[in-house]
Write an enzyme that holds these catalytic residues in place. Structure first.
Site, PDB file in Angstrom:
ATOM      1  N   GLU A 235       7.862  -6.759   1.319  1.00  0.00           N
ATOM      2  CA  GLU A 235       6.708  -6.598   2.207  1.00  0.00           C
ATOM      3  C   GLU A 235       5.712  -7.743   2.022  1.00  0.00           C
ATOM      4  O   GLU A 235       5.179  -8.296   2.984  1.00  0.00           O
ATOM      5  CB  GLU A 235       6.010  -5.265   1.917  1.00  0.00           C
TER       6      GLU A 235
ATOM      7  N   LYS B 274       0.861  -1.180   0.000  1.00  0.00           N
ATOM      8  CA  LYS B 274       0.000   0.000   0.000  1.00  0.00           C
ATOM      9  C   LYS B 274       0.898   1.230   0.000  1.00  0.00           C
ATOM     10  O   LYS B 274       1.664   1.459   0.927  1.00  0.00           O
ATOM     11  CB  LYS B 274      -0.922   0.013   1.220  1.00  0.00           C
TER      12      LYS B 274
ATOM     13  N   TYR C  67     -14.867   0.634  -7.223  1.00  0.00           N
ATOM     14  CA  TYR C  67     -16.133   1.363  -7.142  1.00  0.00           C
ATOM     15  C   TYR C  67     -16.918   1.258  -8.440  1.00  0.00           C
ATOM     16  O   TYR C  67     -18.084   1.650  -8.492  1.00  0.00           O
ATOM     17  CB  TYR C  67     -15.855   2.830  -6.792  1.00  0.00           C
TER      18      TYR C  67
ATOM     19  N   LYS D 232      -2.136  -1.501  -3.718  1.00  0.00           N
ATOM     20  CA  LYS D 232      -3.004  -0.323  -3.689  1.00  0.00           C
ATOM     21  C   LYS D 232      -2.138   0.918  -3.851  1.00  0.00           C
ATOM     22  O   LYS D 232      -1.134   1.037  -3.149  1.00  0.00           O
ATOM     23  CB  LYS D 232      -3.765  -0.275  -2.352  1.00  0.00           C
TER      24      LYS D 232
ATOM     25  N   LYS E  77       0.989  10.065   5.926  1.00  0.00           N
ATOM     26  CA  LYS E  77       1.139   8.654   6.274  1.00  0.00           C
ATOM     27  C   LYS E  77       2.394   8.026   5.670  1.00  0.00           C
ATOM     28  O   LYS E  77       2.493   6.812   5.546  1.00  0.00           O
ATOM     29  CB  LYS E  77      -0.119   7.884   5.840  1.00  0.00           C
TER      30      LYS E  77
ATOM     31  N   SER F  22     -10.308   5.453  -4.913  1.00  0.00           N
ATOM     32  CA  SER F  22     -11.294   6.516  -5.095  1.00  0.00           C
ATOM     33  C   SER F  22     -10.841   7.580  -6.079  1.00  0.00           C
ATOM     34  O   SER F  22     -11.646   8.098  -6.863  1.00  0.00           O
ATOM     35  CB  SER F  22     -11.604   7.161  -3.743  1.00  0.00           C
TER      36      SER F  22
END
Length: 327
Positions: A237, A194, A317, A252, A221, A278
């Site tokens: 990872e 991510k 989505y 992601k 972040k 999104s």
């Protein structure tokens, strides 16, 4: 010239029988946003055509999804500000919104695969995926809370936990606790790669979960999500998460990271999920509204590209739009 590759492109019928990549409803995980209240269906301003639902409307929505052949949902909750703190206390509430949402979906559609977001940002007064202490995100204390959070979701009936936080060691903590408590069949879909991406903005609008701008609180972040300049790190990872007990791994965002998807497909032998996020959704909606792009053709090109790169499944989505189109 004896060899003409164009012979296999001369009609749609011929193109369809030699096509390498197909999209079906089984390829999709449908993200759902849940809010408190009754009769609530709120459109998300930065995600046209996408909504937050109260519980009884979530029940209606999952029945519709199942009737369309969509078999998996990924639940996210918008937590009222008065229930937020630095430790994610509300995340462990057995009667919390997430726990009730899981039960609602399972009661409405028992066969639906219920995946749940496991991270503290919806519950954090600081908007971070972990506990803030001394100006940083405290890794090990956060991982312990996330494991308890995942256990509460499993107890409520979740099929697959989806930790999206990127704390080190949280998969081991979660898998160990699930085993100790007898939840041997609860799956883990780890957000293994991510990235600290700028494509998440509309999602944070949807859940009101953006990091706050306060002294002694990290402004972003980037100390736990991955640097988008890195490629090899994703394999490291992911292999660690598999070793710790992840059943499915995730990349992601989607389109800008298809090289990572292909790298992982060649490196691992577990299902790979991709989150078409999104910002990717919002960009196409905005461009289509302006008349700059054809919505449906670009949408299909995007989801096929994700699957062609090596994705086993994708959280998108666009799931309902795609299924309506291919049906």
């Amino acid at each position: 010239m004896l060899r003409r590759n164009r012979r296999l492109r001369t009609s749609e019928a011929i193109r369809s029988i030699v096509r390498e990549t197909y999209i079906t409803p089984n390829d999709f995980i449908v993200p759902l946003f849940v809010v408190e209240g009754k009769g609530v269906k709120e459109e998300i301003n930065s995600m046209p055509g996408y909504y937050r639902y109260s519980l009884e409307l979530i029940a209606k929505e999952v029945k519709e999804l199942w009737s369309m052949g969509l078999k998996s949902v990924l639940l996210f909750v918008k937590v009222p500000d008065n229930l937020k703190d630095n430790s994610g206390t509300e995340a462990l509430n057995s009667d919390g919104l997430m726990q009730r949402a899981i039960k609602t979906v399972k009661n409405a559609c028992p066969e639906m695969v219920v995946m749940t977001d496991v991270a503290l940002d919806p519950y954090s007064s600081f908007g971070h995926d972990g506990i803030v202490g001394n100006g940083e995100i405290v890794n090990d204390d956060t991982a312990a809370v996330l494991a308890e959070m995942g256990l509460s979701h499993a107890r409520a009936g979740a099929d697959i936990l989806a930790p999206s936080d990127m704390m080190d060691g949280r998969i081991f903590e979660m898998r160990s606790l699930l085993e100790d408590e007898g939840f041997y069949n609860t799956g883990i879909m780890s957000y293994s790669a991510k990235y600290a991406s700028s494509f998440y903005g509309p999602f944070r609008d949807a859940l009101d979960s953006a990091p706050v701008d306060l002294k002694d609180v990290p402004k972003d972040k980037k100390t736990y999500q991955m640097d988008f300049a890195n490629r090899d790190e994703a394999i490291k990872e992911t292999l660690m998460d598999i070793e710790e007990g992840a059943d499915i791994v995730m990349v992601k965002p989607g389109l800008c990271y298809l090289d990572i998807v292909r790298d992982l497909r060649e490196a691992v032998n577990v299902p790979i999920a991709v989150y078409q996020v999104s910002g990717e959704y919002a960009m196409l909606k905005a461009a289509a509204e302006k008349g700059w792009l054809d919505h449906d053709s670009v949408m299909m090109e995007q989801v096929i590209a994700i699957k062609r790169a090596g994705a086993t499944m994708m959280a998108s989505y666009f799931a309902k739009d795609v299924v309506k189109l291919i049906s």
